[in-house]
Structures are given as C-alpha cells and as structure tokens.
Design a protein around this motif. Structure first.
Motif, PDB file in Angstrom:
ATOM      1  N   SER A 166       0.820  -1.209   0.000  1.00 28.55           N
ATOM      2  CA  SER A 166       0.000   0.000   0.000  1.00 28.55           C
ATOM      3  C   SER A 166       0.859   1.266   0.000  1.00 28.55           C
ATOM      4  CB  SER A 166      -0.944   0.014   1.204  1.00 28.55           C
ATOM      5  OG  SER A 166      -0.196   0.047   2.409  1.00 28.55           O
ATOM      6  N   GLU A 221      -2.360   4.257  -6.718  1.00 32.13           N
ATOM      7  CA  GLU A 221      -3.107   4.319  -5.459  1.00 32.13           C
ATOM      8  C   GLU A 221      -4.571   4.698  -5.671  1.00 32.13           C
ATOM      9  OE1 GLU A 221      -0.667   8.231  -5.642  1.00 32.13           O
ATOM     10  OE2 GLU A 221      -0.407   6.153  -6.271  1.00 32.13           O
ATOM     11  N   SER A 254      -9.409  -4.055  -7.387  1.00 36.00           N
ATOM     12  CA  SER A 254      -8.279  -4.614  -6.637  1.00 36.00           C
ATOM     13  C   SER A 254      -7.302  -5.427  -7.492  1.00 36.00           C
ATOM     14  CB  SER A 254      -8.784  -5.460  -5.467  1.00 36.00           C
ATOM     15  OG  SER A 254      -9.553  -6.545  -5.932  1.00 36.00           O
ATOM     16  N   TYR A 295       0.680  -2.389  -9.240  1.00 38.36           N
ATOM     17  CA  TYR A 295       1.734  -2.352  -8.220  1.00 38.36           C
ATOM     18  C   TYR A 295       2.980  -3.043  -8.759  1.00 38.36           C
ATOM     19  CZ  TYR A 295      -1.252  -0.953  -4.193  1.00 38.36           C
ATOM     20  OH  TYR A 295      -2.067  -0.288  -3.304  1.00 38.36           O
TER      21      TYR A 295
END
Length: 116
Positions: free
Chosen positions: A72, A84, A89, A96
């Motif tokens: 995160s 972000e 998801s 990421y």
C-alpha cells in the motif's frame, strides 16, 4: 472479475517482458524475481511453478501466499494512472507490480523498491 484481457493472460507470457525491461537497464532476472516474491509471498520455487503452469494473471494473484502489506506504500503513475487511485483490486495489484518493475528499470535501489 473485470473484463480486462490481462486477467486471463498467463503470467508466464508477461514475465519475460518484466525480465527484458529490467535487463535492458542493467538489472537482473534475480532482482525481478525478488520483487515478485516480495509482493506476492511466493517462494522462488512457487514462482517458477506458477510460470511453468501458465497460470492466468488473475489466478496468479489470487493464489499468492501472502500479498505484502507494505504494497500500500507503492505510489505513483503507471500508464498515466495513479496506482493508489485504482479502485479495482486485481488491476491495482497488477499495476503495483508494474510500478515496482519500472522503479527497478529506472535504477532505484532494491531497499527503496521493497519499501524497507
């Protein structure tokens, strides 16, 4: 599940692109693997088994032993979108990984990439 094509692509088909991008910038396959293992919790052997099995990217992430809670802390832009701010998801997890590989290719130190 979203309807993004990358979800059904095998992780094994994308993995060589990560390695190639890193190697073009003087980084190594071992560093790419370290990043992937850090992010997903896979061991080197488990990672190789997923590659060998041609696991779909979505399943690769769903089956990850333990997604790193420090992920995160990954911030920044990939493909013009702030990681972000991605609400979906699975796509956020993919981005990421993309962001970490970008940081590796840009010469960032592994300690900083891995948010140590």
């Amino acid at each position: 599940m979203g309807n993004h094509r990358i979800y059904t692509m095998s992780f094994a088909s994308v993995y060589p692109h990560y390695v190639k991008k890193a190697e073009r910038k003087g980084r190594t396959k071992a560093e790419v693997d370290e990043i992937i293992c850090w992010l997903t919790g896979y061991s080197q052997e488990q990672l190789q088994a997923q590659i060998d099995a041609n696991t779909a990217f979505e399943a690769f992430l769903e089956q990850a032993p333990e997604l790193n809670p420090a992920r995160s802390m990954i911030k920044g832009v990939v493909c013009g979108i702030r990681v972000e701010d991605i609400e979906e998801s699975t796509m956020r997890e993919i981005r990421y990984l993309d962001k970490l590989i970008d940081e590796l290719a840009k010469g960032k130190a592994m300690e900083k990439i891995l948010r140590c």
